[in-house]
Write an enzyme that holds these catalytic residues in place. Structure first.
Site, PDB file in Angstrom:
ATOM      1  N   HIS A   7       3.485   9.258   1.683  1.00  0.00           N
ATOM      2  CA  HIS A   7       2.310   9.033   1.067  1.00  0.00           C
ATOM      3  C   HIS A   7       2.515   7.184   0.431  1.00  0.00           C
ATOM      4  CE1 HIS A   7       0.079   9.015  -3.017  1.00  0.00           C
ATOM      5  NE2 HIS A   7      -0.957   9.272  -2.259  1.00  0.00           N
ATOM      6  N   ARG A   8       1.540   6.298   1.258  1.00  0.00           N
ATOM      7  CA  ARG A   8       1.414   5.130   1.085  1.00  0.00           C
ATOM      8  C   ARG A   8       2.872   4.357   1.482  1.00  0.00           C
ATOM      9  NH1 ARG A   8      -0.561   4.835  -5.193  1.00  0.00           N
ATOM     10  NH2 ARG A   8      -1.974   6.675  -4.997  1.00  0.00           N
ATOM     11  N   GLU A  34       0.710   7.873   5.528  1.00  0.00           N
ATOM     12  CA  GLU A  34      -0.614   7.601   4.992  1.00  0.00           C
ATOM     13  C   GLU A  34      -0.804   6.495   4.280  1.00  0.00           C
ATOM     14  OE1 GLU A  34      -3.562   7.932   1.314  1.00  0.00           O
ATOM     15  OE2 GLU A  34      -1.248   7.241   1.540  1.00  0.00           O
ATOM     16  N   ASP A  36      -3.938   3.102   2.828  1.00  0.00           N
ATOM     17  CA  ASP A  36      -5.347   2.949   2.364  1.00  0.00           C
ATOM     18  C   ASP A  36      -5.872   1.704   2.581  1.00  0.00           C
ATOM     19  OD1 ASP A  36      -5.113   5.376  -0.094  1.00  0.00           O
ATOM     20  OD2 ASP A  36      -3.540   4.028  -0.355  1.00  0.00           O
ATOM     21  N   HIS A  49      -3.865   0.389  -2.442  1.00  0.00           N
ATOM     22  CA  HIS A  49      -4.547   1.529  -3.001  1.00  0.00           C
ATOM     23  C   HIS A  49      -5.710   1.306  -4.282  1.00  0.00           C
ATOM     24  CE1 HIS A  49      -4.955   5.009  -6.014  1.00  0.00           C
ATOM     25  NE2 HIS A  49      -5.090   5.635  -4.799  1.00  0.00           N
ATOM     26  N   GLU A 111      -6.723   6.684   4.914  1.00  0.00           N
ATOM     27  CA  GLU A 111      -7.657   6.974   3.887  1.00  0.00           C
ATOM     28  C   GLU A 111      -8.652   5.630   3.626  1.00  0.00           C
ATOM     29  OE1 GLU A 111      -8.246   7.727  -0.972  1.00  0.00           O
ATOM     30  OE2 GLU A 111      -6.270   8.039   0.127  1.00  0.00           O
ATOM     31  N   LYS A 113     -10.999   3.780   1.247  1.00  0.00           N
ATOM     32  CA  LYS A 113     -11.242   3.721  -0.048  1.00  0.00           C
ATOM     33  C   LYS A 113     -12.490   3.543  -0.518  1.00  0.00           C
ATOM     34  CE  LYS A 113      -8.387   4.398  -2.871  1.00  0.00           C
ATOM     35  NZ  LYS A 113      -8.013   5.658  -3.683  1.00  0.00           N
ATOM     36  N   ASP A 230       5.769  11.175  -1.878  1.00  0.00           N
ATOM     37  CA  ASP A 230       6.248   9.636  -2.229  1.00  0.00           C
ATOM     38  C   ASP A 230       7.578   9.777  -1.810  1.00  0.00           C
ATOM     39  OD1 ASP A 230       3.857   9.305  -3.273  1.00  0.00           O
ATOM     40  OD2 ASP A 230       4.685   9.428  -5.295  1.00  0.00           O
TER      41      ASP A 230
END
Length: 245
Positions: A7-8, A34, A36, A49, A111, A113, A230
């Protein structure tokens, strides 16, 4: 087998959405990464993000207040740990190139945003970047914004399109019947509250953000498609231990 999505990047161990975080995700063997994407004042795709730079840089203001050259002057690492001082907000192309150079062969979950701020034309810009060359990894699009997903489906119907959502039963039910949705990314609380539905749900489920050991084990036991975490290294080790039981 449940896949592990970073995640990120490896957000728990490195400054989120920076090149070191993505390199760490590849190093630990994450199955997916992943990130953003948003647009600067001069319409350049950057990976961050929040709608503003306040939390993850030494600057203040909305992303749309900055040109790319201006946003590149901000420190995006010191807030996390001094050792990451001088890290910059990467462009989307820089992250794509980084993953390619690191030999990433998993799934890149992009993603878009647009859930809080409209970025007209952002979908076409993302696709244009992706179409510049062949990549070593697969691509999946995701967003909270259904209109964005519709645009992506129209512009690039060959890639996976996933709906991100909170724990709303009505949304979970609705997307079952949308032909272009190929995956659902619900908040982990929906999985916790509806394990029996999760097992029989007709689309791949990849909940967020799964950081607790108990939640990771629940996802493994339910046989979910993937989790967003994370802590990808911890999740990979826990999955290995779970499989060896």
């Amino acid at each position: 087998m449940t896949k592990i999505f970073a995640h990120r990047g490896s957000k728990g161990t490195h400054p989120e959405n920076t090149l070191p975080a993505f390199r760490e995700a590849v190093r630990v063997g994450a199955d997916g990464v992943e990130l953003d994407v948003q647009l600067t004042k001069d319409q350049e795709l950057v990976v961050i993000h929040d709608n503003d730079v306040d939390r993850t840089t030494d600057g203040t203001g909305e992303i749309t207040d900055f040109t790319l050259s201006e946003i590149k002057q901000l420190d995006a690492g010191s807030w996390f740990k001094p050792e990451f001082s001088g890290e910059r907000i990467p462009t989307f192309v820089e992250v794509l190139t980084c993953l390619q150079e690191e030999g990433f062969t998993g799934i890149l979950n992009i993603e878009v945003k647009t859930d809080e701020k409209e970025y007209p034309g952002i979908e076409a810009k993302v696709i244009e970047c992706l179409n510049q060359q062949e990549w070593s990894f697969q691509v999946a699009y995701s967003s909270f914004n259904f209109s964005t997903l519709e645009n992506l489906a129209e512009l690039d119907p060959t890639r996976e399109i996933c709906h991100i959502m909170y724990a709303k039963q009505s949304e979970i039910e609705m997307v079952k019947h949308v032909p272009f949705i190929s995956g659902v990314h619900p908040k982990i609380t929906w999985i916790q509250e509806n394990p029996e539905q999760a097992v029989t749900y007709p689309l791949p489920l990849r909940p967020w953000t799964v950081n607790q050991v108990g939640d990771m084990l629940l996802a493994f036991e339910l046989g979910l498609a993937a989790i967003h975490t994370d802590y990808p290294e911890q999740a990979k080790l826990l999955l290995k231990s779970y499989q060896e039981r």
